[in-house]
Design a protein around this motif. Structure first.
Motif, short mmCIF file in Angstrom:
data_model
loop_
_atom_site.label_atom_id
_atom_site.label_comp_id
_atom_site.label_asym_id
_atom_site.label_seq_id
_atom_site.Cartn_x
_atom_site.Cartn_y
_atom_site.Cartn_z
N LYS A 93 15.36 -1.44 1.80
CA LYS A 93 14.35 -1.84 2.80
C LYS A 93 13.69 -0.62 3.41
O LYS A 93 12.47 -0.57 3.54
N ARG A 94 14.49 0.35 3.79
CA ARG A 94 13.96 1.57 4.43
C ARG A 94 13.01 2.31 3.49
O ARG A 94 11.99 2.84 3.92
N TRP A 95 13.37 2.35 2.22
CA TRP A 95 12.54 3.05 1.23
C TRP A 95 11.41 2.18 0.69
O TRP A 95 10.65 2.61 -0.18
#
Length: 132
Positions: free
Chosen positions: A32-34
């Protein structure tokens, strides 16, 4: 004895399921962060590589401790060797099967984070169980 083998097998199965769940949840946070769009392949890769790597990690750890039981810091060294193997092996497996989703750098970061999460949370849970 058979009871000892059965309980060790049960413990291994619990550890495997725990490892897969923790590592998948950690991987989801990283994906999700990436902003990785397709998660299925990386997550399947993690689950399957855990089935391969966890028995190897346990074997390395067990045989290093048993073969050098009289040495002072053998358990720490064995754990370090086993976890280093896991991080490096899993990073390359992640990269091999997920070249479109992960760079080499991200594969290593993911492997480091998922293994750290399962090691730390597993240690906390074991500590809690043994202090009951």
């Amino acid at each position: 004895s058979s009871d000892a083998t059965d309980s060790l097998w049960d413990y291994f199965v619990y550890a495997l399921v725990f490892t897969i769940v923790v590592e998948l949840l950690t991987a989801v946070l990283l994906l999700k962060r990436w902003k990785v769009k397709k998660w299925a392949r990386p997550l399947w890769t993690i689950a399957l590589m855990d089935v391969v790597s966890l028995p190897i990690v346990w074997t390395i750890f067990y045989y290093m401790v048993v073969s050098a039981a009289e040495a002072a810091d053998v358990a720490t060294t064995a754990l370090g060797v086993a976890e280093t193997f896991a991080v490096v092996f899993e990073a390359f497996v992640l990269l091999l099967f997920n070249r479109k989703a992960l760079t080499l750098k991200r594969a290593f970061w993911m492997s480091l984070w998922i293994n750290a999460a399962s090691l730390i949370l597993g240690g906390v849970i074991l500590e809690f169980i043994f202090t009951l």
